[in-house]
Design a protein around this motif. Structure first.
Motif, mmCIF file in Angstrom:
data_model
loop_
_atom_site.group_PDB
_atom_site.id
_atom_site.type_symbol
_atom_site.label_atom_id
_atom_site.label_comp_id
_atom_site.label_asym_id
_atom_site.label_seq_id
_atom_site.Cartn_x
_atom_site.Cartn_y
_atom_site.Cartn_z
ATOM 1 N N PHE A 121 -1.075 1.137 4.473
ATOM 2 C CA PHE A 121 0.150 0.480 4.024
ATOM 3 C C PHE A 121 1.332 0.950 4.873
ATOM 4 O O PHE A 121 1.331 2.073 5.390
ATOM 5 N N PRO A 122 2.365 0.100 5.009
ATOM 6 C CA PRO A 122 3.528 0.479 5.819
ATOM 7 C C PRO A 122 4.149 1.810 5.413
ATOM 8 O O PRO A 122 4.567 2.581 6.271
ATOM 9 N N GLU A 123 4.186 2.113 4.099
ATOM 10 C CA GLU A 123 4.791 3.378 3.679
ATOM 11 C C GLU A 123 3.982 4.599 4.132
ATOM 12 O O GLU A 123 4.545 5.652 4.412
ATOM 13 N N TYR A 124 2.646 4.432 4.238
ATOM 14 C CA TYR A 124 1.828 5.520 4.769
ATOM 15 C C TYR A 124 2.135 5.717 6.257
ATOM 16 O O TYR A 124 2.329 6.845 6.722
ATOM 17 N N TYR A 125 2.109 4.601 6.979
ATOM 18 C CA TYR A 125 2.352 4.654 8.423
ATOM 19 C C TYR A 125 3.725 5.264 8.718
ATOM 20 O O TYR A 125 3.848 6.153 9.568
#
Length: 334
Positions: free
Chosen positions: A128-132
């Motif tokens: 997910f973008p928040e992980y990246y």
């Protein structure tokens, strides 16, 4: 008191950095100094620890592994492969179980950052973008394992899930089966679920068996969920003679359901799994399944992460490893 690198340097009359170079790249130190350092190490019985190495190189010599479910047998091979590769490469391994909980996973990334891990392997989950963004912000190198990202350019190690599923279903078709069902992954953020579904559909369409497209029921990574999914499938489609399962644990759930209803496997229904867990060869009947090279994938993920940590890039961004169909007792000619 245990001798320190400072004690070695003092006895050898050299700097601490010279002692470090002797231990890690001895060819870079002139012979006279190297001999004094080696003699001091022997006399003091000095053994460098990872903390001291970390101070010198500003590295922890530790890799982190994020997995969604440590109880899933699939990850035993992954962990063993990573652990063995880490030993060879000089790293320790820290493992965190996320349960696919976003807040927990983000907290683990913070914990890895605080412990200054050198890199992270992110396994079997959606990037997910928040992980990246969190990983990039923390400046932690990372590699994906058994997953990939279409959105971000991230190194990964996986198999071709669509082709592997196609091979499994094509095998059942070649055995003469025409009424084939599937037990798939039931969560909207599945990485391997959609391509395995596509492989199932592609094999059916090639064989003109599109009438099986609706014979799909879903489970959520657990034996008991697959058991209930099998009940739904055979209640709605009692003439089904073969089932492709996207995980070995699902295949075991299907076989258990059929046994409880006195339906013979493979006499009346053939079942094919996916993964080739160690227990697949111990189960009765022994499972026909798609083998993923789990141990080798764990090794490659650690090696690729080491390459990224030490050089800043990887030679192969997206690495596909080979799968293999293993034919055992749970399938037979129709």
């Amino acid at each position: 008191m245990k001798p320190t690198i400072r004690d070695v340097a003092k006895m050898a009359e050299v700097s601490i950095s010279t002692v470090s170079r002797v231990m890690n790249s001895p060819e870079s130190v002139i012979e006279s100094k190297r001999a004094r350092v080696l003699e001091a190490i022997e006399k003091l019985q000095y053994q460098p620890n990872s903390f001291a190495r970390g101070l010198i190189y500003k590295k922890s010599f530790t890799l982190g592994l994020l997995i969604p479910d440590i109880e899933n047998f699939y990850y035993t091979g992954i962990i063993r492969g990573m652990q063995d590769a880490c030993i060879k490469l000089g790293y320790s391994l820290m493992i965190c179980n996320t349960d696919r909980d976003k807040n927990r996973l983000l907290a683990y990334i913070d914990a890895f950052h605080e412990k200054q891990v050198d890199g992270i392997v992110f396994a079997s989950d959606v990037m997910f973008p928040e992980y990246y963004e969190k990983l990039v912000r923390c400046k932690i190198p990372f590699v994906l394992l058994s997953t990939h990202s279409d959105e971000f350019e991230v190194p990964c190690v996986e198999i071709d899930d669509e082709e592997a599923a196609y091979d499994a279903v094509k095998f059942l078709i070649d055995l003469g089966h025409r009424d084939i069902g599937m037990i798939g992954f039931n969560h909207e953020n599945s990485i391997s679920g959609p391509p395995r579904y596509q492989g199932f559909i592609r094999a059916l369409e090639e064989a003109g068996l599109e009438h099986n497209r609706e014979k799909i029921r879903y489970a959520t990574h657990r034996f008991e969920h697959a058991y209930h999914a099998a009940h739904e499938l055979f209640t709605d489609y009692p003439d089904t003679t073969a089932v492709f399962c996207v995980a070995d644990e699902f295949a075991m759930g299907v076989i258990s359901y059929l046994k409880d209803r006195n339906i013979l496997v493979p006499g009346q229904v053939s079942v094919v799994g996916f993964d080739n867990l160690r227990i697949a060869n111990m189960f009765i009947p022994k499972l026909t399944t798609i083998a993923q090279p789990m141990y080798e994938m764990g090794c490659r993920a650690a090696e690729k992460l080491h390459e990224l940590v030490t050089t800043g890039s990887v030679e192969v961004l997206r690495e596909k490893m080979e799968h293999k169909l293993i034919v055992r007792e749970s399938s037979r000619q129709r």
